[in-house]
Design a protein around this motif. Structure first.
Motif, PDB file in Angstrom:
ATOM      1  N   PHE A  48      32.041  44.367  37.218  1.00 29.62           N
ATOM      2  CA  PHE A  48      32.805  45.247  36.409  1.00 29.62           C
ATOM      3  C   PHE A  48      32.133  46.382  36.140  1.00 29.62           C
ATOM      4  CE2 PHE A  48      29.339  45.454  33.400  1.00 29.62           C
ATOM      5  CZ  PHE A  48      29.204  46.621  32.132  1.00 29.62           C
ATOM      6  N   GLN A  54      38.255  52.741  30.604  1.00 31.05           N
ATOM      7  CA  GLN A  54      38.579  51.451  30.584  1.00 31.05           C
ATOM      8  C   GLN A  54      38.346  50.054  31.340  1.00 31.05           C
ATOM      9  OE1 GLN A  54      41.659  49.577  29.021  1.00 31.05           O
ATOM     10  NE2 GLN A  54      41.851  51.945  27.970  1.00 31.05           N
ATOM     11  N   VAL A  56      37.370  47.441  33.209  1.00 26.90           N
ATOM     12  CA  VAL A  56      37.899  46.234  34.681  1.00 26.90           C
ATOM     13  C   VAL A  56      37.071  45.240  35.233  1.00 26.90           C
ATOM     14  CG1 VAL A  56      38.832  47.019  36.958  1.00 26.90           C
ATOM     15  CG2 VAL A  56      39.108  48.197  35.161  1.00 26.90           C
ATOM     16  N   CYS A  57      37.552  43.717  34.814  1.00 22.87           N
ATOM     17  CA  CYS A  57      36.708  42.579  35.516  1.00 22.87           C
ATOM     18  C   CYS A  57      37.405  41.681  36.318  1.00 22.87           C
ATOM     19  CB  CYS A  57      36.202  42.625  33.987  1.00 22.87           C
ATOM     20  SG  CYS A  57      34.792  41.544  34.287  1.00 22.87           S
ATOM     21  N   ASN A  58      37.087  41.306  36.896  1.00 21.45           N
ATOM     22  CA  ASN A  58      37.591  40.655  38.309  1.00 21.45           C
ATOM     23  C   ASN A  58      36.350  39.312  37.504  1.00 21.45           C
ATOM     24  OD1 ASN A  58      34.622  40.191  39.129  1.00 21.45           O
ATOM     25  ND2 ASN A  58      35.499  39.990  40.892  1.00 21.45           N
TER      26      ASN A  58
END
Length: 80
Positions: A48, A54, A56-58
């Protein structure tokens, strides 16, 4: 990560899946997947970053059996 858990609960409620709080994935379960490789492609490192304040995470919790909710023994960490 708690927001992801809340979204999974909303998905499961909408699908009519029961929410088993004692076996449901947690933010800690998701964090435990960070730094590992995807259980599907075996190539992508799950991580992340913060972009414009914000997260952002995969990382996503992939259900093994779509007939069961996002319970710990029914999910594995996948990349998006």
């Amino acid at each position: 990560m708690q927001q992801k858990v809340n979204r999974y609960k909303a998905q499961d409620r909408k699908a009519g899946q029961p929410i088993n709080e004692t076996n449901y994935i947690t933010a800690e379960w998701l964090v435990g997947g960070l730094g590992k490789t995807c259980c599907n492609c075996k190539d992508v490192a799950l991580d992340f970053e913060i972009v414009d304040k914000q997260v952002v995470c995969n990382l996503t919790a992939q259900r093994l059996n779509n007939g069961v909710g996002h319970e710990i023994d029914n999910c594995v960490p996948y990349c998006l």
